[in-house]
Design a protein around this motif. Structure first.
Motif, PDB file in Angstrom:
ATOM      1  N   ALA A  71      -3.067  13.487  -7.742  1.00 37.69           N
ATOM      2  CA  ALA A  71      -3.614  12.826  -6.557  1.00 37.69           C
ATOM      3  C   ALA A  71      -2.582  12.787  -5.437  1.00 37.69           C
ATOM      4  CB  ALA A  71      -4.067  11.413  -6.921  1.00 37.69           C
ATOM      5  N   ALA A  72      -1.324  12.527  -5.776  1.00 36.44           N
ATOM      6  CA  ALA A  72      -0.270  12.469  -4.762  1.00 36.44           C
ATOM      7  C   ALA A  72      -0.128  13.803  -4.035  1.00 36.44           C
ATOM      8  CB  ALA A  72       1.056  12.068  -5.403  1.00 36.44           C
ATOM      9  N   LEU A  73      -0.258  14.894  -4.746  1.00 36.23           N
ATOM     10  CA  LEU A  73      -0.093  16.215  -4.138  1.00 36.23           C
ATOM     11  C   LEU A  73      -1.245  16.549  -3.191  1.00 36.23           C
ATOM     12  CD1 LEU A  73       1.258  18.191  -7.222  1.00 36.23           C
ATOM     13  CD2 LEU A  73       2.536  17.494  -5.182  1.00 36.23           C
ATOM     14  N   ARG A  74      -2.370  15.847  -3.314  1.00 29.84           N
ATOM     15  CA  ARG A  74      -3.514  16.091  -2.431  1.00 29.84           C
ATOM     16  C   ARG A  74      -3.482  15.232  -1.169  1.00 29.84           C
ATOM     17  NH1 ARG A  74      -6.338  16.346  -7.607  1.00 29.84           N
ATOM     18  NH2 ARG A  74      -6.763  14.110  -7.476  1.00 29.84           N
ATOM     19  N   CYS A  75      -2.593  14.243  -1.125  1.00 30.20           N
ATOM     20  CA  CYS A  75      -2.637  13.253  -0.049  1.00 30.20           C
ATOM     21  C   CYS A  75      -1.417  13.341   0.867  1.00 30.20           C
ATOM     22  CB  CYS A  75      -2.751  11.854  -0.647  1.00 30.20           C
ATOM     23  SG  CYS A  75      -4.335  11.579  -1.499  1.00 30.20           S
ATOM     24  N   HIS A  76      -1.523  12.664   2.014  1.00 32.42           N
ATOM     25  CA  HIS A  76      -0.474  12.711   3.033  1.00 32.42           C
ATOM     26  C   HIS A  76       0.483  11.523   2.960  1.00 32.42           C
ATOM     27  CE1 HIS A  76      -3.667  15.308   4.838  1.00 32.42           C
ATOM     28  NE2 HIS A  76      -2.622  16.039   5.149  1.00 32.42           N
ATOM     29  N   LEU A  77       0.034  10.406   2.452  1.00 22.53           N
ATOM     30  CA  LEU A  77       0.883   9.221   2.308  1.00 22.53           C
ATOM     31  C   LEU A  77       0.263   8.324   1.256  1.00 22.53           C
ATOM     32  CD1 LEU A  77       0.174   6.548   5.016  1.00 22.53           C
ATOM     33  CD2 LEU A  77      -1.064   8.707   4.998  1.00 22.53           C
ATOM     34  N   GLY A  78       1.039   7.342   0.786  1.00 21.36           N
ATOM     35  CA  GLY A  78       0.565   6.496  -0.292  1.00 21.36           C
ATOM     36  C   GLY A  78       0.845   5.022  -0.054  1.00 21.36           C
ATOM     37  N   LEU A  79      -0.036   4.183  -0.561  1.00 17.82           N
ATOM     38  CA  LEU A  79       0.124   2.734  -0.557  1.00 17.82           C
ATOM     39  C   LEU A  79      -0.162   2.233  -1.968  1.00 17.82           C
ATOM     40  CD1 LEU A  79      -1.887   1.884   2.700  1.00 17.82           C
ATOM     41  CD2 LEU A  79       0.607   2.165   2.490  1.00 17.82           C
ATOM     42  N   THR A  80       0.760   1.461  -2.510  1.00 17.85           N
ATOM     43  CA  THR A  80       0.614   0.912  -3.857  1.00 17.85           C
ATOM     44  C   THR A  80       0.680  -0.606  -3.753  1.00 17.85           C
ATOM     45  OG1 THR A  80       1.505   2.872  -4.935  1.00 17.85           O
ATOM     46  CG2 THR A  80       1.667   0.812  -6.153  1.00 17.85           C
ATOM     47  N   TYR A  81      -0.104  -1.305  -4.582  1.00  9.78           N
ATOM     48  CA  TYR A  81      -0.359  -2.719  -4.346  1.00  9.78           C
ATOM     49  C   TYR A  81       0.338  -3.661  -5.320  1.00  9.78           C
ATOM     50  CZ  TYR A  81      -3.112  -1.411  -0.443  1.00  9.78           C
ATOM     51  OH  TYR A  81      -3.460  -0.919   0.788  1.00  9.78           O
ATOM     52  N   GLU A  82       1.585  -3.310  -5.682  1.00 10.87           N
ATOM     53  CA  GLU A  82       2.446  -4.259  -6.381  1.00 10.87           C
ATOM     54  C   GLU A  82       2.700  -5.449  -5.460  1.00 10.87           C
ATOM     55  OE1 GLU A  82       3.374  -4.158  -9.423  1.00 10.87           O
ATOM     56  OE2 GLU A  82       2.957  -2.089  -9.996  1.00 10.87           O
ATOM     57  N   PRO A  83       3.018  -6.631  -6.022  1.00 11.52           N
ATOM     58  CA  PRO A  83       3.228  -7.798  -5.162  1.00 11.52           C
ATOM     59  C   PRO A  83       4.511  -7.708  -4.350  1.00 11.52           C
ATOM     60  CG  PRO A  83       3.751  -8.326  -7.444  1.00 11.52           C
ATOM     61  CD  PRO A  83       3.128  -6.953  -7.453  1.00 11.52           C
ATOM     62  N   ALA A  84       4.437  -8.221  -3.133  1.00  9.41           N
ATOM     63  CA  ALA A  84       5.643  -8.430  -2.340  1.00  9.41           C
ATOM     64  C   ALA A  84       6.371  -9.666  -2.883  1.00  9.41           C
ATOM     65  CB  ALA A  84       5.267  -8.639  -0.879  1.00  9.41           C
ATOM     66  N   LEU A  85       7.598  -9.866  -2.439  1.00  6.98           N
ATOM     67  CA  LEU A  85       8.325 -11.072  -2.810  1.00  6.98           C
ATOM     68  C   LEU A  85       7.679 -12.286  -2.131  1.00  6.98           C
ATOM     69  CD1 LEU A  85      11.991  -9.750  -2.650  1.00  6.98           C
ATOM     70  CD2 LEU A  85      10.588 -10.161  -4.667  1.00  6.98           C
ATOM     71  N   PRO A  86       8.026 -13.505  -2.565  1.00  8.99           N
ATOM     72  CA  PRO A  86       7.368 -14.693  -1.998  1.00  8.99           C
ATOM     73  C   PRO A  86       7.458 -14.789  -0.477  1.00  8.99           C
ATOM     74  CG  PRO A  86       8.554 -15.291  -3.989  1.00  8.99           C
ATOM     75  CD  PRO A  86       8.908 -13.861  -3.698  1.00  8.99           C
ATOM     76  N   ASP A  87       8.539 -14.285   0.113  1.00  9.19           N
ATOM     77  CA  ASP A  87       8.675 -14.355   1.569  1.00  9.19           C
ATOM     78  C   ASP A  87       8.092 -13.137   2.272  1.00  9.19           C
ATOM     79  OD1 ASP A  87      10.494 -12.394   0.946  1.00  9.19           O
ATOM     80  OD2 ASP A  87      12.212 -13.349   1.918  1.00  9.19           O
ATOM     81  N   GLY A  88       7.470 -12.242   1.527  1.00  5.12           N
ATOM     82  CA  GLY A  88       6.851 -11.058   2.107  1.00  5.12           C
ATOM     83  C   GLY A  88       7.727  -9.832   2.127  1.00  5.12           C
ATOM     84  N   THR A  89       8.963  -9.940   1.668  1.00  4.05           N
ATOM     85  CA  THR A  89       9.859  -8.785   1.625  1.00  4.05           C
ATOM     86  C   THR A  89       9.294  -7.711   0.699  1.00  4.05           C
ATOM     87  OG1 THR A  89      11.793 -10.155   2.055  1.00  4.05           O
ATOM     88  CG2 THR A  89      12.197  -8.016   1.058  1.00  4.05           C
TER      89      THR A  89
END
Length: 407
Positions: free
Chosen positions: A182-200
């Motif tokens: 799938a990665a080889l077919r696409c131009h960019l990626g977004l993965t939805y692991e959690p950010a740190l509590p302050d949003g970092t």
């Protein structure tokens, strides 16, 4: 970070962002978190996939893809099939000029018999529950952003694939091929692991390899003729110490477990040493591979035992290079445009973002909710972050659709 002009959302973009429904996201997250989906709980994985699939199916046809067959060494040193759940896969507008890969995982670290099974409110905006942050809340964010895009005038300019795998918490061994294709077919990626509590966000990531060294010695009577034995347990312990000594800047090594041994009056002839290795760069990974091979050969010679090594670097290092920075800068700009401070820092943790980046794909892999204490019974999610993170993703997708992003 690049200095750029920040463009507030246009009227058309604001109309899309205003459609995002926080209550619906929260309801979904709580319902999904109530279903145990530990990585080895195949029935639970099927149940949570059944619960999530209708939301995906509203966007397009959903496939359930079987995992790639995988073997793992057990405590007897025998390679046996390792069961994983099916993966959900959605493709929408594959011929669009810009294609985005969005990924998440439906599994958690909490086994079917783990005591942490239900959600509870800690305060008005904080919920404690299994997988709320990691990452059923993240999946709710992803789907809300896509639903907003589909109802927008920007939809025609962007296509996407969604992969929700069932084995991320156990290194994605059964889904790595799907992710790579799938990665080889696409131009960019977004993965939805959690950010740190302050949003970092997580910036650069170390790689990770899990290994099992199977040590085979020779059994003998421990009192009558111990000299005829070759102690596999002692050899495994020696190997563990040598591996621990490899730790340096850019490389961590964690000998984690030794299976083996038996009655006190028998020289043990089998031991299995399990260990994890985390390199910062591909050069560190190559050096680690060479050093591990040297340590295995030295221990085998000193103790007159046979050693076979099972495992691999399933997660390559993910340095924050210029390709990755380009997407991080876009996420930062979009966050600033809607009043979110977006920063990032390097981490030793790994995820599917490592695998996607290894294909050359730019990917930001902590686009999920703000939360913390993941992988523990104190895991929590800040519910206010559901809307803010969905708005961030939706704006990123809209800006990409309008920009003609290229890989």
């Amino acid at each position: 970070m690049l200095t750029t002009t920040i463009h507030p959302p246009t009227a058309a973009e604001s109309a899309v962002l205003d459609r995002i429904d926080g209550a619906a996201m929260l309801d979904r997250t709580l319902a999904w978190a109530a279903i145990n989906s530990g990585s080895r709980n195949l029935a639970g994985l099927r149940a949570v996939a059944d619960a999530i699939e209708p939301a995906l199916a509203a966007l397009g046809p959903v496939g359930r893809l079987a995992p790639t067959p995988v073997d793992a060494v057990d405590a007897t040193g025998t390679a046996r099939p390792l069961a994983h759940g099916d993966n959900l896969h959605l493709v929408v507008r594959p011929d669009a000029p810009v294609r985005v890969l969005l990924t998440g995982h439906i599994d958690t670290v909490f086994a079917a018999d783990h005591p942490f099974q239900a959600c509870r409110w800690l305060d008005a905006t904080t919920v404690n529950g299994p997988g709320t942050a990691d990452m059923k809340g993240g999946i709710a964010v992803m789907l809300a952003a896509l639903e907003a895009i589909e109802a927008s005038p920007f939809a025609a300019g962007i296509g996407y694939e969604v992969v929700l795998n069932s084995d991320e918490e156990v290194s994605s061994l059964g889904s790595s091929a799907l992710l790579r294709e799938a990665a080889l077919r696409c131009h960019l990626g977004l993965t939805y692991e959690p950010a740190l509590p302050d949003g970092t966000l997580a910036g650069g990531r170390k790689g990770s390899g899990n290994f099992a060294a199977v040590v085979r010695g020779t059994a003998a009577h421990a009192g009558r003729e111990p000299e005829k034995g070759r102690n596999a347990l002692v050899a495994a312990a020696d190997l563990a110490l040598r591996l621990a000594a490899l730790v340096r800047a850019g490389l961590s090594v964690n000998p984690a477990r030794i299976d083996g041994g038996g009655p006190n009056n028998i020289v043990p002839d089998l031991a299995v040493l399990r260990f994890n290795v985390r390199p910062s760069t591909l050069a560190d990974q190559a050096a680690a591979e060479a050093a591990i091979a040297d340590a295995v050969a030295a221990v085998a010679a000193v103790h007159d035992v046979a050693i076979t090594l099972d495992g691999s670097f399933a997660r390559p290092p993910k340095p924050l290079d210029a390709n990755q920075r380009r997407l991080f800068d876009l996420v930062h700009e979009c966050g600033t445009a809607i009043g979110l401070g977006i920063g990032w820092r390097d981490t030793g943790g790994v995820c599917d973002g490592n695998n996607l980046a290894a294909t050359g794909l730019a990917v930001v892999d902590t686009m999920g909710v703000r939360g913390g204490a993941i992988h523990s019974s104190d895991e929590y999610m800040d519910t206010a972050s559901l809307v803010e993170r969905a708005r961030l993703s939706a704006l990123v997708l809209m800006r990409v659709a309008q920009s003609g992003w290229t890989r």
